[in-house]
Design a protein around this motif. Structure first.
Motif, PDB file in Angstrom:
ATOM      1  N   ASN A   1      -3.366  -2.347   2.298  1.00 39.67           N
ATOM      2  CA  ASN A   1      -2.117  -2.294   2.655  1.00 39.67           C
ATOM      3  C   ASN A   1      -1.679  -1.429   3.678  1.00 39.67           C
ATOM      4  O   ASN A   1      -1.858  -0.081   3.350  1.00 39.67           O
ATOM      5  CB  ASN A   1      -1.189  -2.375   1.391  1.00 39.67           C
ATOM      6  N   PRO A   2      -1.170  -1.483   4.760  1.00 38.73           N
ATOM      7  CA  PRO A   2      -0.848  -0.377   5.828  1.00 38.73           C
ATOM      8  C   PRO A   2      -0.014   0.589   5.218  1.00 38.73           C
ATOM      9  O   PRO A   2      -0.189   1.676   5.588  1.00 38.73           O
ATOM     10  CB  PRO A   2      -0.027  -1.152   6.718  1.00 38.73           C
ATOM     11  N   GLU A   3       0.750   0.362   4.216  1.00 38.85           N
ATOM     12  CA  GLU A   3       1.637   1.428   3.493  1.00 38.85           C
ATOM     13  C   GLU A   3       0.517   2.262   2.904  1.00 38.85           C
ATOM     14  O   GLU A   3       0.963   3.773   3.000  1.00 38.85           O
ATOM     15  CB  GLU A   3       2.511   0.931   2.487  1.00 38.85           C
ATOM     16  N   ILE A   4      -0.541   1.999   2.212  1.00 45.73           N
ATOM     17  CA  ILE A   4      -1.240   2.880   1.544  1.00 45.73           C
ATOM     18  C   ILE A   4      -2.062   3.568   2.624  1.00 45.73           C
ATOM     19  O   ILE A   4      -2.294   4.762   2.184  1.00 45.73           O
ATOM     20  CB  ILE A   4      -2.104   2.048   0.673  1.00 45.73           C
ATOM     21  N   MET A   5      -2.367   3.078   3.710  1.00 45.24           N
ATOM     22  CA  MET A   5      -3.341   3.673   4.742  1.00 45.24           C
ATOM     23  C   MET A   5      -2.464   4.646   5.208  1.00 45.24           C
ATOM     24  O   MET A   5      -2.852   5.956   5.652  1.00 45.24           O
ATOM     25  CB  MET A   5      -3.711   2.649   5.659  1.00 45.24           C
ATOM     26  N   ASP A   6      -1.216   4.364   5.430  1.00 46.09           N
ATOM     27  CA  ASP A   6      -0.034   5.408   5.786  1.00 46.09           C
ATOM     28  C   ASP A   6       0.072   6.736   5.018  1.00 46.09           C
ATOM     29  O   ASP A   6      -0.042   7.845   5.613  1.00 46.09           O
ATOM     30  CB  ASP A   6       1.232   4.783   5.830  1.00 46.09           C
ATOM     31  N   SER A   7      -0.192   6.434   3.828  1.00 41.39           N
ATOM     32  CA  SER A   7      -0.192   7.637   2.879  1.00 41.39           C
ATOM     33  C   SER A   7      -1.221   8.254   2.993  1.00 41.39           C
ATOM     34  O   SER A   7      -1.087   9.483   2.678  1.00 41.39           O
ATOM     35  CB  SER A   7      -0.142   6.966   1.357  1.00 41.39           C
ATOM     36  N   ILE A   8      -2.559   7.893   3.039  1.00 44.26           N
ATOM     37  CA  ILE A   8      -3.819   8.676   3.135  1.00 44.26           C
ATOM     38  C   ILE A   8      -3.635   9.407   4.327  1.00 44.26           C
ATOM     39  O   ILE A   8      -4.017  10.556   4.579  1.00 44.26           O
ATOM     40  CB  ILE A   8      -4.997   7.582   3.507  1.00 44.26           C
ATOM     41  N   ILE A   9      -3.281   8.873   5.556  1.00 44.07           N
ATOM     42  CA  ILE A   9      -3.088   9.435   6.888  1.00 44.07           C
ATOM     43  C   ILE A   9      -2.155  10.898   6.741  1.00 44.07           C
ATOM     44  O   ILE A   9      -2.324  11.693   7.224  1.00 44.07           O
ATOM     45  CB  ILE A   9      -2.505   8.682   8.084  1.00 44.07           C
ATOM     46  N   THR A  10      -1.129  10.389   6.111  1.00 43.48           N
ATOM     47  CA  THR A  10       0.004  11.365   5.914  1.00 43.48           C
ATOM     48  C   THR A  10      -0.747  12.475   4.964  1.00 43.48           C
ATOM     49  O   THR A  10      -0.353  13.946   5.191  1.00 43.48           O
ATOM     50  CB  THR A  10       1.334  10.856   5.034  1.00 43.48           C
ATOM     51  N   THR A  11      -1.090  12.248   3.929  1.00 43.02           N
ATOM     52  CA  THR A  11      -1.945  13.346   2.914  1.00 43.02           C
ATOM     53  C   THR A  11      -2.941  14.278   3.769  1.00 43.02           C
ATOM     54  O   THR A  11      -2.898  15.442   3.585  1.00 43.02           O
ATOM     55  CB  THR A  11      -2.362  12.655   1.727  1.00 43.02           C
TER      56      THR A  11
END
Length: 207
Positions: free
Chosen positions: A60-70
């Motif tokens: 899910n793009p939201e999960i990928m976004d969280s990975i990038i942010t972290t």
């Protein structure tokens, strides 16, 4: 022989769980994810790139976004604190990655981009400094307590006398232990929230 580093950054349980999702990526995707995390810091948030990378992993793009942010948070904290590669490696070794390649990929992008990220942080700090908001400099304090005397057997609560210095002035105030404990708890909660994934994602949209 190099001793274990005492330098630390705060990586909470949610951030750790997010980073361990890298275990499911192949090596090439891990490298692309690390590169995108740095690019997001230096060039700005790019939702399209995150969506495209998410498709390759079926996430899910939201999960990928969280990975990038972290990842951006971790690499950014390394850069701001001027971590040596060995110090950064010590921190990453405590994360439950399933292979050394993941830590190596993070260290590689950190080594290549730390100076640029640090320069960007300094520019942002200078911008904040001229925005008209006073900047915190230091806090001095002492404990003041009245002792009982023959004429006064009443118990006296200790008082903390404080002086907070900012970029444009100083402020004197006092408080009892209960008030100080409450303020400490509230500020601790605010700092934790400031480093949360949701807050950092929101900051990207207002930068």
């Amino acid at each position: 022989k190099r001793t274990m580093s005492k330098l630390v950054i705060k990586i909470d349980e949610d951030q750790t769980k997010t980073l361990t999702l890298l275990n499911d990526f192949d090596d090439d995707t891990v490298i692309k994810t690390c590169d995108l995390a740095v690019k997001s810091m230096l060039e700005g948030y790019n939702k399209r790139s995150i969506v495209q990378l998410a498709k390759t992993t079926e996430l899910n793009p939201e999960i990928m976004d969280s990975i990038i942010t972290t990842l951006s948070y971790v690499i950014g904290e390394f850069s701001k604190s001027k971590f040596e590669l060995g110090d950064a490696k010590d921190i990453l070794s405590e994360l439950p990655f399933n292979r050394d390649m993941i830590s190596a990929a993070i260290l590689n992008v950190y080594n290549e981009s730390s100076t640029a990220i640090r320069d960007l942080c300094m520019q942002e700090a200078e911008h904040e400094g001229i925005s008209g908001i006073p900047q915190y400099k230091k806090l001095r304090w002492r404990l003041d307590m009245q002792l009982a005397s023959r004429h006064n057997h009443q118990n006296h609560e200790p008082t903390y006398l404080m002086r907070m210095e900012t970029s444009d002035s100083s402020h004197d105030f006092s408080m009892d232990f209960s008030s100080l404990s409450n303020i400490t708890q509230v500020l601790g909660t605010a700092l934790k929230e400031m480093n949360s994934i949701h807050t950092r994602r929101f900051q990207r949209f207002i930068d």
